[in-house]
Design an enzyme around this catalytic site. Structure first.
Site, short mmCIF file in Angstrom:
data_model
loop_
_atom_site.label_atom_id
_atom_site.label_comp_id
_atom_site.label_asym_id
_atom_site.label_seq_id
_atom_site.Cartn_x
_atom_site.Cartn_y
_atom_site.Cartn_z
N SER A 123 0.81 -1.21 0.00
CA SER A 123 0.00 0.00 0.00
C SER A 123 0.85 1.27 0.00
O SER A 123 0.32 2.36 -0.25
CB SER A 123 -0.92 0.02 1.23
OG SER A 123 -0.16 -0.06 2.43
N HIS A 144 -2.90 -3.24 -5.66
CA HIS A 144 -3.25 -2.86 -4.29
C HIS A 144 -4.75 -3.02 -4.10
O HIS A 144 -5.54 -2.17 -4.50
CB HIS A 144 -2.80 -1.42 -4.04
CG HIS A 144 -3.15 -0.92 -2.67
ND1 HIS A 144 -3.36 0.42 -2.41
CD2 HIS A 144 -3.34 -1.56 -1.49
CE1 HIS A 144 -3.67 0.57 -1.14
NE2 HIS A 144 -3.67 -0.61 -0.56
N ASN A 194 -3.49 5.91 -0.23
CA ASN A 194 -2.89 6.22 1.06
C ASN A 194 -2.23 7.58 1.10
O ASN A 194 -2.11 8.19 2.17
CB ASN A 194 -1.91 5.13 1.46
CG ASN A 194 -2.63 3.92 2.03
OD1 ASN A 194 -3.64 4.06 2.71
ND2 ASN A 194 -2.13 2.74 1.74
#
Length: 288
Positions: A123, A144, A194
Site C-alpha cells: 500500500s 493494491h 494512502n
C-alpha cells in the site's frame, strides 16, 4: 522480456486478511488458486477467513451455496513457495516490510515460469525497489486491493519504473475479471489512496486529541458533511491502527512533515489498542 502468459492460475503469498481475501475473489472468479504461508496454522487460519467470508456472502444472497463451495474447491493451501511454479500470476500479500517483500520476490522469481507476472499488494512501498529483487522487473506490478477484498469494489494498479505496458494492461484486465474497477498510479509514495487517506485519518485523530469534538461527532460530521461511509476514526479502527501508523511513518520518511503520524495514533498502538481486530481502538468491538 519473456512473453506474458494469459492468466489461468493464481498464486497468493500470505494467508492473512488481505491474502485470504485475494485468494477468495480470484477463486470466485473461476481461477485456480494456491495460497501459501510460512506455517500450516497460518494457512488454516486463511481458510477459516475464507469460509467465514463466503458464508456471509451466501447469507446475503450475493453467492449461492454451490458457487461458494466451488470457489473453495479451487483453492489449495501450502507452506512451500515452490508450489507456485505453475502460477501465471503470483500476488504477494505479506507484512509491509521492504526486506521481507524483496525476499518473497526473489523466491518467486526463481520459482515462477518466465512469462509469469509478479504482483505486490503493497500500500505504500516502492514497486520499483521490490522489482529490483528479480530478474524480470518489466513483469512486476502493483495490485493494491482494498480491505475487505471481497466487498470493496476497487483495485489500485501501480506502474513501476520498469513495468511493461503489457504487464500493466494484464494487471488491469485481471482485476476487472474479478468484478473490480481499477485506477492507475505512478510509483510514488502512497500511490493515490494512502497518499490522500493517511493525512485525513491523522487529522481526524489530531482533532480528537486536541478536543475539537468527540469521536462520535468527528465521525458523524465527516459522514454527513462529505458523504463518506465511515469517518476517520472508525475507518482507522477498521484498517488497523498499526497499519495506519506504519503507512504514515513510511510516507513521513518519504514526503516530509505533512505526513507525520498523530501522537494519539502512536500512543494507541503502543498500548496494543489496534482497532477492530483487537476489540479496542477508538471504539470498542465485540470480538465474537
Amino acid at each position: 522480456m519473456s512473453e506474458i502468459v494469459s492468466i489461468q492460475t493464481v498464486g497468493v503469498v500470505g494467508a492473512g486478511t488481505m491474502g485470504a481475501g485475494i485468494a477468495q475473489v480470484a477463486a470466485t472468479a473461476g481461477y485456480d488458486v494456491t495460497m501459501v504461508d510460512v506455517e500450516s496454522d497460518l494457512v488454516d487460519a486463511g481458510f477459516d477467513r475464507i469460509d467465514d467470508s463466503l458464508d456471509r456472502l451466501v447469507g446475503r444472497d450475493d453467492l449461492t451455496r454451490e458457487e461458494a463451495d466451488a470457489a473453495l474447491d479451487r483453492i489449495d493451501g501450502s507452506t512451500e513457495t515452490a508450489n507456485l511454479g505453475d502460477a501465471d500470476l503470483a500476488i504477494e500479500a505479506v507484512v509491509e516490510s521492504m526486506d521481507v517483500k524483496r525476499k518473497v520476490f526473489a523466491d518467486l522469481d526463481d520459482v515462477c515460469g518466465d512469462g509469469a507476472i509478479l504482483a505486490t499488494n503493497t500500500s505504500t512501498l516502492s514497486i520499483t525497489s521490490i522489482a529490483e529483487a528479480t530478474d524480470r522487473p518489466a513483469q512486476v506490478v502493483g495490485l493494491h486491493f482494498m480491505n475487505p477484498v471481497p466487498i470493496m469494489p476497487g483495485v489500485e494498479v501501480v506502474d513501476g519504473e520498469k513495468t511493461s505496458a503489457e504487464a500493466l494492461r494484464t494487471a488491469h484486465e485481471f482485476a476487472e475479471s474479478l468484478d473490480k474497477e481499477t485506477w492507475e498510479s505512478d510509483d510514488k509514495p502512497g500511490f493515490v489512496v494512502n497518499r490522500v487517506l493517511m493525512p485525513w485519518i491523522n487529522e481526524g485523530i489530531r482533532a480528537l486529541d486536541e478536543g475539537v469534538a468527540t469521536k462520535d461527532d468527528i465521525d458523524r460530521g465527516l459522514k454527513l458533511g462529505t458523504n463518506v461511509p465511515m469517518g476517520p476514526l472508525e475507518l482507522a479502527d477498521h484498517v488497523g491502527l498499526d497499519v495506519c501508523l506504519h503507512a504514515s511513518e513510511t510516507l513521513h520518511d518519504e514526503l516530509g512533515d505533512r505526513y507525520k503520524p498523530a501522537y494519539l495514533l502512536k500512543r494507541k498502538v503502543e498500548a496494543g489498542d489496534l482497532g477492530k481486530k483487537t476489540g479496542q481502538g477508538f471504539y470498542e468491538y465485540d470480538q465474537e
